[in-house]
Design an enzyme around this catalytic site. Sequence first.
Site, mmCIF file in Angstrom:
data_model
loop_
_atom_site.group_PDB
_atom_site.id
_atom_site.type_symbol
_atom_site.label_atom_id
_atom_site.label_comp_id
_atom_site.label_asym_id
_atom_site.label_seq_id
_atom_site.Cartn_x
_atom_site.Cartn_y
_atom_site.Cartn_z
ATOM 1 N N GLY A 1 -4.646 13.073 41.873
ATOM 2 C CA GLY A 1 -5.371 12.449 40.764
ATOM 3 C C GLY A 1 -5.102 13.094 39.409
ATOM 4 O O GLY A 1 -5.800 12.824 38.439
ATOM 5 N N GLU B 1 -10.609 16.537 49.094
ATOM 6 C CA GLU B 1 -11.922 16.257 48.478
ATOM 7 C C GLU B 1 -13.047 16.520 49.481
ATOM 8 O O GLU B 1 -14.119 16.976 49.110
ATOM 9 C CB GLU B 1 -11.951 14.814 47.945
ATOM 10 C CG GLU B 1 -11.141 14.701 46.652
ATOM 11 C CD GLU B 1 -10.511 13.338 46.423
ATOM 12 O OE1 GLU B 1 -10.947 12.347 47.027
ATOM 13 O OE2 GLU B 1 -9.539 13.284 45.628
ATOM 14 N N GLU C 1 -0.652 17.071 50.895
ATOM 15 C CA GLU C 1 -1.189 16.673 49.596
ATOM 16 C C GLU C 1 -1.549 17.925 48.797
ATOM 17 O O GLU C 1 -2.655 18.462 48.966
ATOM 18 C CB GLU C 1 -2.452 15.826 49.779
ATOM 19 C CG GLU C 1 -2.219 14.534 50.509
ATOM 20 C CD GLU C 1 -3.250 13.486 50.141
ATOM 21 O OE1 GLU C 1 -2.852 12.413 49.678
ATOM 22 O OE2 GLU C 1 -4.464 13.760 50.273
#
Length: 255
Positions: free
Chosen positions: A173, A97, A167
């Site tokens: 998410g 992010e 990740e």
Amino acid sequence: MVKPIIAANWKMHKTISEAVAFAKQLKEGFPEPCQTDIVIAPPFTALRPVMDVLKDTHIHLSAQNMHWEEQGAFTGEISSSMIVDAGCTFVIIGHSERRTLFGETGAMVNRKISAALKSGITPIFCLGESLQERESGTTFKVIQKQLKEGLNNIISDDIRRIVFAYEPVWAIGTGKTATPLQAQEVHRFIRETIATDCEHVYAPETVIMYGGSVNPDNTRSLMNQPDINGALIGGASLDYSSFAEIIRLAEKEGE
Ligand code: PGA
């Protein structure tokens, strides 16, 4: 045997009182040191109040980001000594992010990792490919590039102090987890790459966590892979009972 880490990344969630209430539950739920290390990464505003609850426990505190400079005219930024001052012993660096929404480059990630190491704090260095990169068959190339950039000029003895977190961006998410074998394959690749490209002799004992839609249903199958040493958990770490369940499942896996 590598001691796994189970870490909660709360991202931009929880007020101070919510974070403190969670920390109190965690302290009561896990009073003794476990077979896994537990790490909590609240938002900056809650770091100190959570530290006040967790001091003198075995539970570690992490920041979610930091700047590489020690101080200066960097409005809105927080330095490594500031997060150490708040009680952190870990810091998440290079989360996807940060890379995609806030323009963080490999060179910036590298400066942050170096600054964290200099302050004696453990960087959780995040790596991962996008869906497009996976579908075009460039996963390993992307991971290799991220490793090369992030670890540039960092000596083997210091790499020993870094924790890695694979990740896959498409799994964060989204509810789509990498299959245990997909994750294992990349974890093995990360371990081999730091052993060869970085001549890192401690690669076998390096902690490489998996992150991306980890929940109580998939914890065991991920954690029983040989190169997966823990989990970095977003959504499922916001609720105390699901996070506690993940810790318990990871503990059983280590038995
Ligand atoms: P998620 O997030 O568990 O909600 O997929 C993981 C992360 O971003 O660290």
